[in-house]
Write a protein that holds these residues in place. Structure first.
Motif, PDB file in Angstrom:
ATOM      1  N   PRO A  42       0.767  -1.106   0.073  1.00  0.00           N
ATOM      2  CA  PRO A  42      -0.159   0.154  -0.133  1.00  0.00           C
ATOM      3  C   PRO A  42       0.931   1.446   0.081  1.00  0.00           C
ATOM      4  O   PRO A  42       1.884   1.611   0.497  1.00  0.00           O
ATOM      5  CB  PRO A  42      -0.831  -0.291   1.408  1.00  0.00           C
ATOM      6  N   PHE A  43       0.151   2.129  -0.719  1.00  0.00           N
ATOM      7  CA  PHE A  43       0.926   3.367  -0.470  1.00  0.00           C
ATOM      8  C   PHE A  43      -0.287   4.820  -0.438  1.00  0.00           C
ATOM      9  O   PHE A  43      -1.074   4.756  -1.194  1.00  0.00           O
ATOM     10  CB  PHE A  43       1.609   3.634  -2.152  1.00  0.00           C
ATOM     11  N   SER A  44       0.398   5.695   0.240  1.00  0.00           N
ATOM     12  CA  SER A  44      -0.569   6.716   0.506  1.00  0.00           C
ATOM     13  C   SER A  44       0.059   8.133  -0.274  1.00  0.00           C
ATOM     14  O   SER A  44      -0.544   9.135  -0.310  1.00  0.00           O
ATOM     15  CB  SER A  44      -0.708   7.108   2.037  1.00  0.00           C
ATOM     16  N   VAL A  59       2.558   7.666  -7.836  1.00  0.00           N
ATOM     17  CA  VAL A  59       2.772   7.057  -6.527  1.00  0.00           C
ATOM     18  C   VAL A  59       4.226   7.356  -6.394  1.00  0.00           C
ATOM     19  O   VAL A  59       5.351   7.362  -7.140  1.00  0.00           O
ATOM     20  CB  VAL A  59       2.535   5.544  -6.718  1.00  0.00           C
ATOM     21  N   SER A  60       4.498   7.615  -5.111  1.00  0.00           N
ATOM     22  CA  SER A  60       5.898   7.834  -4.756  1.00  0.00           C
ATOM     23  C   SER A  60       6.580   6.800  -3.501  1.00  0.00           C
ATOM     24  O   SER A  60       5.732   6.586  -2.594  1.00  0.00           O
ATOM     25  CB  SER A  60       5.777   9.406  -4.073  1.00  0.00           C
ATOM     26  N   GLN A  61       7.571   6.274  -3.844  1.00  0.00           N
ATOM     27  CA  GLN A  61       8.071   5.247  -3.034  1.00  0.00           C
ATOM     28  C   GLN A  61       9.351   5.711  -2.657  1.00  0.00           C
ATOM     29  O   GLN A  61      10.266   6.324  -3.222  1.00  0.00           O
ATOM     30  CB  GLN A  61       8.259   4.051  -3.649  1.00  0.00           C
ATOM     31  N   SER A  62       9.599   5.568  -1.126  1.00  0.00           N
ATOM     32  CA  SER A  62      10.895   6.005  -0.427  1.00  0.00           C
ATOM     33  C   SER A  62      11.952   4.875  -0.392  1.00  0.00           C
ATOM     34  O   SER A  62      11.283   3.841  -0.698  1.00  0.00           O
ATOM     35  CB  SER A  62      10.520   6.485   0.981  1.00  0.00           C
ATOM     36  N   LEU A  63      13.013   5.257   0.146  1.00  0.00           N
ATOM     37  CA  LEU A  63      13.881   4.122   0.109  1.00  0.00           C
ATOM     38  C   LEU A  63      13.766   3.271   1.495  1.00  0.00           C
ATOM     39  O   LEU A  63      12.965   3.982   2.636  1.00  0.00           O
ATOM     40  CB  LEU A  63      15.569   4.659   0.144  1.00  0.00           C
ATOM     41  N   ARG A  64      14.166   2.322   1.666  1.00  0.00           N
ATOM     42  CA  ARG A  64      14.238   1.441   2.993  1.00  0.00           C
ATOM     43  C   ARG A  64      15.524   1.240   3.405  1.00  0.00           C
ATOM     44  O   ARG A  64      16.270   0.531   2.720  1.00  0.00           O
ATOM     45  CB  ARG A  64      13.343   0.159   2.927  1.00  0.00           C
ATOM     46  N   GLY A  65      16.015   1.775   4.357  1.00  0.00           N
ATOM     47  CA  GLY A  65      17.330   1.721   5.049  1.00  0.00           C
ATOM     48  C   GLY A  65      18.406   2.109   3.718  1.00  0.00           C
ATOM     49  O   GLY A  65      19.437   1.340   3.659  1.00  0.00           O
ATOM     50  N   GLY A  99       4.338  -5.257   5.417  1.00  0.00           N
ATOM     51  CA  GLY A  99       5.377  -5.668   6.161  1.00  0.00           C
ATOM     52  C   GLY A  99       6.547  -5.423   5.606  1.00  0.00           C
ATOM     53  O   GLY A  99       6.833  -5.376   4.245  1.00  0.00           O
ATOM     54  N   ASP A 100       7.755  -5.299   6.326  1.00  0.00           N
ATOM     55  CA  ASP A 100       9.178  -4.905   5.662  1.00  0.00           C
ATOM     56  C   ASP A 100       9.677  -6.346   5.672  1.00  0.00           C
ATOM     57  O   ASP A 100      10.421  -6.929   6.373  1.00  0.00           O
ATOM     58  CB  ASP A 100       9.987  -4.206   6.837  1.00  0.00           C
ATOM     59  N   TRP A 101       9.267  -7.043   4.504  1.00  0.00           N
ATOM     60  CA  TRP A 101       9.821  -8.281   4.207  1.00  0.00           C
ATOM     61  C   TRP A 101      10.596  -8.167   2.905  1.00  0.00           C
ATOM     62  O   TRP A 101      10.482  -7.500   2.006  1.00  0.00           O
ATOM     63  CB  TRP A 101       8.633  -9.178   4.088  1.00  0.00           C
ATOM     64  N   ASP A 106       6.199 -13.434  -0.640  1.00  0.00           N
ATOM     65  CA  ASP A 106       4.991 -12.946  -1.639  1.00  0.00           C
ATOM     66  C   ASP A 106       3.719 -12.663  -0.566  1.00  0.00           C
ATOM     67  O   ASP A 106       3.171 -13.579  -0.067  1.00  0.00           O
ATOM     68  CB  ASP A 106       4.464 -14.267  -2.446  1.00  0.00           C
ATOM     69  N   GLU A 107       3.434 -11.392  -0.797  1.00  0.00           N
ATOM     70  CA  GLU A 107       2.344 -10.794   0.173  1.00  0.00           C
ATOM     71  C   GLU A 107       1.037 -11.275  -0.161  1.00  0.00           C
ATOM     72  O   GLU A 107       0.294 -11.301   0.839  1.00  0.00           O
ATOM     73  CB  GLU A 107       2.493  -9.256   0.094  1.00  0.00           C
ATOM     74  N   TRP A 108       0.874 -11.794  -1.427  1.00  0.00           N
ATOM     75  CA  TRP A 108      -0.571 -12.498  -1.669  1.00  0.00           C
ATOM     76  C   TRP A 108      -0.541 -13.550  -0.822  1.00  0.00           C
ATOM     77  O   TRP A 108      -1.722 -13.770  -0.415  1.00  0.00           O
ATOM     78  CB  TRP A 108      -0.547 -12.739  -3.143  1.00  0.00           C
TER      79      TRP A 108
HETATM   80  C1  LIG Z   1      -1.211   2.848   4.555  1.00  0.00           C
HETATM   81  C2  LIG Z   1       0.155   2.925   4.236  1.00  0.00           C
HETATM   82  C3  LIG Z   1       0.610   3.790   3.212  1.00  0.00           C
HETATM   83  C4  LIG Z   1       2.145   3.739   2.973  1.00  0.00           C
HETATM   84  N1  LIG Z   1       2.336   4.624   1.994  1.00  0.00           N
HETATM   85  C5  LIG Z   1       3.732   4.607   1.337  1.00  0.00           C
HETATM   86  C6  LIG Z   1       4.155   5.614   0.427  1.00  0.00           C
HETATM   87  O1  LIG Z   1       3.308   6.539  -0.142  1.00  0.00           O
HETATM   88  N2  LIG Z   1       5.520   5.266   0.025  1.00  0.00           N
HETATM   89  C7  LIG Z   1       6.179   4.571   0.629  1.00  0.00           C
HETATM   90  O2  LIG Z   1       7.516   4.232   0.057  1.00  0.00           O
HETATM   91  N3  LIG Z   1       5.989   3.698   1.482  1.00  0.00           N
HETATM   92  C8  LIG Z   1       4.554   3.618   1.787  1.00  0.00           C
HETATM   93  N4  LIG Z   1       4.112   2.773   2.876  1.00  0.00           N
HETATM   94  C9  LIG Z   1       4.955   1.616   3.388  1.00  0.00           C
HETATM   95  C10 LIG Z   1       5.113   0.533   2.198  1.00  0.00           C
HETATM   96  O3  LIG Z   1       3.841  -0.034   2.168  1.00  0.00           O
HETATM   97  C11 LIG Z   1       6.196  -0.714   2.896  1.00  0.00           C
HETATM   98  O4  LIG Z   1       7.506   0.125   2.814  1.00  0.00           O
HETATM   99  C12 LIG Z   1       6.071  -1.857   1.992  1.00  0.00           C
HETATM  100  O5  LIG Z   1       6.798  -2.614   2.469  1.00  0.00           O
HETATM  101  C13 LIG Z   1       6.793  -1.688   0.532  1.00  0.00           C
HETATM  102  O6  LIG Z   1       6.672  -2.730   0.037  1.00  0.00           O
HETATM  103  P1  LIG Z   1       7.724  -3.312  -1.427  1.00  0.00           P
HETATM  104  O7  LIG Z   1       9.152  -3.268  -0.634  1.00  0.00           O
HETATM  105  O8  LIG Z   1       7.180  -4.624  -1.485  1.00  0.00           O
HETATM  106  O9  LIG Z   1       7.518  -2.204  -2.342  1.00  0.00           O
HETATM  107  C14 LIG Z   1       2.746   2.824   3.409  1.00  0.00           C
HETATM  108  C15 LIG Z   1       2.286   1.856   4.254  1.00  0.00           C
HETATM  109  C16 LIG Z   1       1.083   1.846   4.630  1.00  0.00           C
HETATM  110  C17 LIG Z   1       0.537   1.044   5.668  1.00  0.00           C
END
Ligand SMILES: Cc1cc2nc3c(=O)[nH]c(=O)nc-3n(C[C@H](O)[C@H](O)[C@H](O)COP(=O)(O)O)c2cc1C
Length: 217
Positions: A42-44, A59-65, A99-101, A106-108
């Motif tokens: 999910p992404f907000s 849709v904007s995705q950030s980095l993780r670590g 989840g940070d997996w 597979d989240e599905w």
């Molecule tokens: C409601 C909700 C909104 C989120 N929105 C974002 C977002 O806009 N951008 C982002 O990078 N992560 C967002 N996240 C966190 C990602 O869903 C999370 O990092 C996820 O593990 C990313 O999955 P991926 O590694 O499979 O792409 C959000 C989480 C939740 C619960």
């Protein structure tokens, strides 16, 4: 108070901005890796960028670590994504897919939602979500600086829109009251969207009429 971004740590800036910019709609993004592994998250940081002649979603995705997350990696590799809408009925399961997996998970499979094949792209849509956009990558805009990258803004061209017939009224249009969308506020707060009110725009109204109604200065 006044907050200056350059003098404020990200740990404080994020909660502040997320509290002030809301409710944010939720995109439930389905992608597949180049080896076919499916991914769902999910992404907000999600919205509409254009409607005509081609609908574009962003849709904007950030980095993780410091590393790219799976959705972005998959979109870069395949150029395809399916964005499902998140309603009250699926909010908790959509949340559970964040989840940070590691990439192999597979989240599905973890949450047990139903993959329904898309018509134009490889990523399936979530059968439990009442509407979905099949999308092809238009462009990725990299945000931040080369030394400090922050987010990747995915601009996605909509090639098909699926809507559950249960949402469609007798007039053939989607009945907004049947689409129980949810949004994200600050912190861990979510919001329902059933408290709606109509409000027309001023259009070509005489500014003097508008002034008479609002301006008490
Ligand atoms: C409601 C909700 C909104 C989120 N929105 C974002 C977002 O806009 N951008 C982002 O990078 N992560 C967002 N996240 C966190 C990602 O869903 C999370 O990092 C996820 O593990 C990313 O999955 P991926 O590694 O499979 O792409 C959000 C989480 C939740 C619960």
């Amino acid at each position: 108070m006044i907050v200056r971004p350059e003098a404020t740590p990200a740990a404080a800036l994020g909660p502040l901005i997320n509290t002030l910019v809301g409710p944010r709609p939720i995109a439930w993004v389905s992608t597949v890796a180049s080896d076919g592994t499916p991914n769902l998250a999910p992404f907000s940081y999600f919205n509409v960028a254009a409607i005509s002649p081609t609908p574009i979603l962003m849709v904007s995705q950030s980095l993780r670590g410091g590393s790219e997350k799976d959705t972005l990696t998959n979109v870069r590799a395949t150029g395809e994504l399916t964005i499902c809408v998140v309603t009250e009925e699926v909010a908790d399961v959509a949340n559970a897919t964040s989840g940070d997996w590691p990439a192999g998970i597979d989240e599905w499979d973890v949450v047990g939602v139903t993959p329904v094949p898309s018509e134009h792209v490889r990523p399936p849509r979530v059968g439990e979500s009442p509407a979905a956009f099949e999308c092809q990558l238009l462009e990725i805009v990299e945000l931040g600086t080369p030394e400090q990258p922050s987010n990747s803004l995915i601009l996605a061209r909509v090639v098909a829109i699926h809507v559950d017939d249960a949402l469609v009224g007798a007039d053939g249009r989607v009945d907004a009251s049947r689409v129980h969308l949810v949004g994200r506020m600050g912190g861990e707060d979510w919001v329902r969207t059933r408290d709606r009110f109509p409000m027309g725009r001023p259009g070509g109204a005489d500014p003097d009429d508008v002034r008479a109604r609002f301006n008490t200065r």
